[in-house]
Design an enzyme around this catalytic site. Structure first.
Site, PDB file in Angstrom:
ATOM      1  N   HIS A  60       0.834  -1.206   0.000  1.00  0.00           N
ATOM      2  CA  HIS A  60       0.000   0.000   0.000  1.00  0.00           C
ATOM      3  C   HIS A  60       0.863   1.248   0.000  1.00  0.00           C
ATOM      4  O   HIS A  60       2.033   1.194   0.365  1.00  0.00           O
ATOM      5  CB  HIS A  60      -0.906   0.021   1.240  1.00  0.00           C
ATOM      6  CG  HIS A  60      -0.198  -0.395   2.501  1.00  0.00           C
ATOM      7  ND1 HIS A  60      -0.258  -1.683   2.993  1.00  0.00           N
ATOM      8  CD2 HIS A  60       0.625   0.280   3.340  1.00  0.00           C
ATOM      9  CE1 HIS A  60       0.479  -1.774   4.097  1.00  0.00           C
ATOM     10  NE2 HIS A  60       1.029  -0.597   4.327  1.00  0.00           N
ATOM     11  N   ASP A 108       7.474  -5.206   2.993  1.00  0.00           N
ATOM     12  CA  ASP A 108       6.469  -5.157   4.054  1.00  0.00           C
ATOM     13  C   ASP A 108       5.150  -5.802   3.636  1.00  0.00           C
ATOM     14  O   ASP A 108       4.685  -5.619   2.504  1.00  0.00           O
ATOM     15  CB  ASP A 108       6.226  -3.679   4.405  1.00  0.00           C
ATOM     16  CG  ASP A 108       5.218  -3.505   5.525  1.00  0.00           C
ATOM     17  OD1 ASP A 108       5.544  -3.905   6.646  1.00  0.00           O
ATOM     18  OD2 ASP A 108       4.124  -2.980   5.273  1.00  0.00           O
ATOM     19  N   GLU A 163       8.354  -9.884   4.861  1.00  0.00           N
ATOM     20  CA  GLU A 163       7.587  -9.839   6.103  1.00  0.00           C
ATOM     21  C   GLU A 163       6.245 -10.503   5.836  1.00  0.00           C
ATOM     22  O   GLU A 163       5.338  -9.918   5.256  1.00  0.00           O
ATOM     23  CB  GLU A 163       7.358  -8.402   6.579  1.00  0.00           C
ATOM     24  CG  GLU A 163       6.804  -8.366   8.000  1.00  0.00           C
ATOM     25  CD  GLU A 163       5.429  -7.737   8.147  1.00  0.00           C
ATOM     26  OE1 GLU A 163       4.865  -7.813   9.245  1.00  0.00           O
ATOM     27  OE2 GLU A 163       4.901  -7.174   7.170  1.00  0.00           O
ATOM     28  N   ASP A 203       6.107  -4.900  16.114  1.00  0.00           N
ATOM     29  CA  ASP A 203       4.682  -5.222  16.048  1.00  0.00           C
ATOM     30  C   ASP A 203       4.246  -6.020  17.272  1.00  0.00           C
ATOM     31  O   ASP A 203       5.059  -6.441  18.098  1.00  0.00           O
ATOM     32  CB  ASP A 203       4.372  -6.002  14.761  1.00  0.00           C
ATOM     33  CG  ASP A 203       4.285  -5.078  13.549  1.00  0.00           C
ATOM     34  OD1 ASP A 203       3.861  -3.920  13.715  1.00  0.00           O
ATOM     35  OD2 ASP A 203       4.645  -5.528  12.445  1.00  0.00           O
TER      36      ASP A 203
HETATM   37  C1  GLC Z   1      -0.628  -8.856  11.041  1.00  0.00           C
HETATM   38  C2  GLC Z   1      -0.141  -8.802   9.666  1.00  0.00           C
HETATM   39  C3  GLC Z   1       1.203  -8.173   9.620  1.00  0.00           C
HETATM   40  C4  GLC Z   1       1.151  -6.859  10.345  1.00  0.00           C
HETATM   41  C5  GLC Z   1       0.632  -6.975  11.714  1.00  0.00           C
HETATM   42  C6  GLC Z   1       0.503  -5.611  12.307  1.00  0.00           C
HETATM   43  O1  GLC Z   1       0.164  -9.724  11.773  1.00  0.00           O
HETATM   44  O2  GLC Z   1      -0.066 -10.085   9.096  1.00  0.00           O
HETATM   45  O3  GLC Z   1       1.577  -7.994   8.303  1.00  0.00           O
HETATM   46  O4  GLC Z   1       2.401  -6.357  10.499  1.00  0.00           O
HETATM   47  O5  GLC Z   1      -0.587  -7.594  11.666  1.00  0.00           O
HETATM   48  O6  GLC Z   1       0.083  -5.710  13.616  1.00  0.00           O
HETATM   49  C1  GLC Z   2       3.818  -4.452   8.544  1.00  0.00           C
HETATM   50  C2  GLC Z   2       4.495  -3.647   9.622  1.00  0.00           C
HETATM   51  C3  GLC Z   2       3.455  -3.087  10.529  1.00  0.00           C
HETATM   52  C4  GLC Z   2       2.481  -2.270   9.735  1.00  0.00           C
HETATM   53  C5  GLC Z   2       1.906  -3.071   8.585  1.00  0.00           C
HETATM   54  C6  GLC Z   2       1.201  -2.198   7.605  1.00  0.00           C
HETATM   55  O1  GLC Z   2       3.221  -5.582   9.028  1.00  0.00           O
HETATM   56  O2  GLC Z   2       5.410  -4.442  10.310  1.00  0.00           O
HETATM   57  O3  GLC Z   2       4.057  -2.315  11.528  1.00  0.00           O
HETATM   58  O4  GLC Z   2       1.453  -1.848  10.562  1.00  0.00           O
HETATM   59  O5  GLC Z   2       2.890  -3.713   7.848  1.00  0.00           O
HETATM   60  O6  GLC Z   2       2.149  -1.494   6.826  1.00  0.00           O
END
Ligand code: GLC
Ligand code: GLC
Length: 627
Positions: free
Chosen positions: A167, A267, A309, A380
């Site tokens: 995004h 990400d 990720e 996170d």
């Molecule tokens: C979920 C998503 C991960 C994101 C996280 C944020 O685990 O799979 O991509 O970073 O939420 O809290």
């Molecule tokens: C990833 C990052 C998380 C964020 C999400 C959306 O999961 O680790 O911190 O909120 O992506 O970008």
């Protein structure tokens, strides 16, 4: 007669030839049916050539070096540190004044948390990017980033930077044009004229932020569209079915690569492809896109590797490291979320059988051209990713175990040593994630509040247990800023209006340099954890058997409190032994020898291991790298 190629052109041609089979078939399958495909292909080739032509000479030298040492990121001298630039040093140039501290700890890889230009106000910790070609002005400039990358490289430290692929911020230039009604840019995002499709998708989608950003779509009456927003309202999902998006991101990716970035952290990759009737996570096309992106880096910036990720279930995670169809050709690194979750699960239950089952059953003992990013805490929350099937295999209920873990780590479970905070409680699914710093979740906050030195000591041991685990399991261990100094939760985020809704800020502290200055002399938990962590990383560096290419085989110890694996190095096995309980326990020497220990030497403490009456004694939270 054709003009002879320059050496540079020849290298490019060879690299293109090497990676072409990884690239074109993916793009053909993804985009081949679109009328603009031939033009896209030509534009991509041009972008790759241009990026290569622009690549600075020192980075081209690094490309060659890493061609000759493709295992550079798998070596035991790799140890990572992850931090917010403002919270660690202030600005990018000031990070360079802190390199002695990082090298003192034994760090050879740094991850600058999101540093590209974010939207103003709440930017999800920088993951809502409005300009991929500019650095966050509060932190510095692109020139500063380039200078920092070079200074780090001179010290033998690699640089990891985030690239948000799923995004952009709604303030990104593409999004603004889309909002104004430009068709070309509306096709960069997932925009719907009516609620019909969004509703259909919602039937099978999950909510990432059910609390403060419920649903996966946002209706903008001014634009007359429903826009796909998996995460926050201000984060608009990109439309990866549009080849133009692929092209734009490749250009961004290579632009960053040419600034000297070594590792691109891609990400939230799981969410990149949408298909009705699914969760829209980890669809096959995601892996095709990631393989194609990887091929692009290998062609035009081969020194660069990709960290994916994907915080997903075990079986779903492995393909991000290329297992299966994309073996060896997708990501080089992926977060080992299961190892993290199982660490916390075993610590709470004092029982490692689920951990042994999950890590021993779902993960292969070795990977091709890839390894894990191993971690205990990150920026996170922790989602309790224990599947019902895995729980059932151990004879208990998945739902009950997940609920127990939330209660234990938010501190509400009677007798819990942890002090965490809930994150995104979802009443519809019963899902309760947890935030909290390593030290607070491991018992330090409670121990200090109770002024209980024994409890404080146990917390210190738990933290060192975790760091010893991630330093030896296989992969690059990532130390999250503050964890090396046992920082407890920081509740100051509650008074910042753009953070107050997001409890993840409780474990995103500001470093306390005065405390850090006491690290070599004090007997505080902070100083003990620092010295312990430093010793672990130093021993890792000098233990060649911990190279990530050597298989990691999870072992059955027969003792529920003790987790074990064998790193099967040709020069001799290393047994990682970890006591997850606050009690003394033992393992038999006969067992250890049968599993491959021959010297009865602990590579972690660098001491011989005695086994009186044939028993190896394991003190509370003991960790051994037995050779
Ligand atoms: C979920 C998503 C991960 C994101 C996280 C944020 O685990 O799979 O991509 O970073 O939420 O809290
Ligand atoms: C990833 C990052 C998380 C964020 C999400 C959306 O999961 O680790 O911190 O909120 O992506 O970008």
């Amino acid at each position: 007669m054709a003009k002879p190629l320059s050496a540079e052109d020849e290298i490019f041609a060879l690299r293109l030839e090497r990676s072409a089979p990884d690239l074109w078939p993916m793009l053909e399958a993804l985009y081949g049916a679109r009328a603009e495909y031939p033009a896209f292909r030509a534009a991509l080739l041009k972008a790759l050539r241009r990026a290569w032509a622009d690549r600075p000479a020192d980075l081209k030298h690094l490309d060659l070096k890493r061609d000759l040492e493709p295992d550079w990121f798998q070596r035991p001298d790799m140890a990572g540190y992850v931090f917010y630039i403002d919270r660690f040093a202030g600005t990018i140039p000031k990070v360079l004044e802190r390199l002695d501290y990082l090298q003192d700890l034994g760090i050879s890889y740094v991850h600058f948390m999101p540093c590209l230009k974010p939207r103003p106000g709440d930017s999800d910790g920088g993951y809502s990017v409005m300009d991929y070609r500019a650095v966050n002005p509060a932190l510095g400039t692109m020139a500063d980033l380039e200078t920092a990358a070079r200074a780090l490289r001179d010290r033998g430290i690699s640089l990891c930077v985030d690239l948000v692929l799923n995004h952009t911020a709604k303030e990104h230039a593409w999004a603004k044009k889309a909002a104004k009604g430009e068709r070309k840019y509306q096709d960069y995002y997932l925009m719907f004229d009516s609620e019909t499709m969004p509703k259909r998708f919602e039937e099978t989608l999950v909510e990432v932020f059910p609390d403060n950003a419920p649903g996966n779509f946002t209706h903008y009456p001014q634009i007359g569209k429903w826009v796909w927003t998996t995460f926050n309202e201000h984060q608009w999902d990109l439309n990866w079915a549009n080849p133009q998006v692929f092209l734009e991101i490749v250009e961004v990716m290579l632009h960053l690569a040419n600034k000297g970035v070594d590792v691109l952290r891609l990400d939230a990759v799981a969410f990149m492809w949408k298909r009705p009737g699914t969760r829209c996570q980890s669809e096959p096309e995601v892996h095709m896109i990631l393989q194609a992106l990887r091929a692009c880096s290998r062609i035009a910036a081969p020194a660069v590797i990709h960290l994916a990720e994907a915080i997903v279930a075990p079986a779903e995670m492995l393909p991000y490291l290329g297992r299966g169809r994309h073996d060896g050709r997708e990501g080089n690194l992926a977060y080992h979320n299961s190892l993290m979750v199982q660490f916390w699960s075993a610590l709470a239950t004092r029982d490692t059988r689920l951990m042994t089952h999950v890590l021993g059953t779902h993960f292969p003992d070795r990977l091709t051209n890839a390894t894990y990013a191993t971690y205990i805490r990150c920026h996170d929350d922790i989602g309790w990713a224990v599947t019902d099937e895995d729980a059932r295999a151990l004879g208990f209920s998945g739902h009950a175990h997940r609920a127990f873990l939330s209660d234990f780590y938010d501190g509400s479970f009677p007798g819990s040593f942890a002090r965490g905070a809930l994150f995104q409680v979802n009443p519809a699914t019963g899902d309760k994630r947890v935030s909290g710093s390593f030290a607070s979740l491991a018992g330090l906050e409670k121990g200090l509040a109770d002024a209980d030195p024994a409890e404080v000591d146990l917390a210190v041991q738990r933290i060192l247990l975790g760091h010893a685990l991630i330093a030896s399991f296989g992969g690059i261990p990532l130390i999250y800023m503050g964890d090396e100094l046992a920082f407890t939760n920081d509740h100051s985020y509650l008074s910042d209006p753009s953070h107050a809704h997001d409890s993840r800020w409780v474990h995103r502290p500001r470093i306390d340099w005065a405390l850090a200055a006491t690290r070599h002399t004090a007997e505080t938990p902070a100083a003990r954890v620092f010295r312990g962590t430093k010793a672990i990383l130093a021993r890792r560096r000098t233990t060649p058997g911990l190279h990530a290419a050597h298989p990691t085989q999870v072992l059955q110890t027969g003792v529920p409190g003790v987790f074990a694996f064998r790193r099967a190095a040709p020069i001799g096995a290393i047994l990682g032994l970890f006591n997850f309980t606050e009690g003394w326990t033992q393992l038999s020497e006969t067992w250890a020898r049968a599993e491959g220990a021959s010297l009865m030497h602990d590579a972690l403490s660098d001491h011989p291991v005695a086994a009186p009456q044939g028993q190896i004694a394991l003190p509370p939270y003991a960790r051994l790298w037995l050779t």
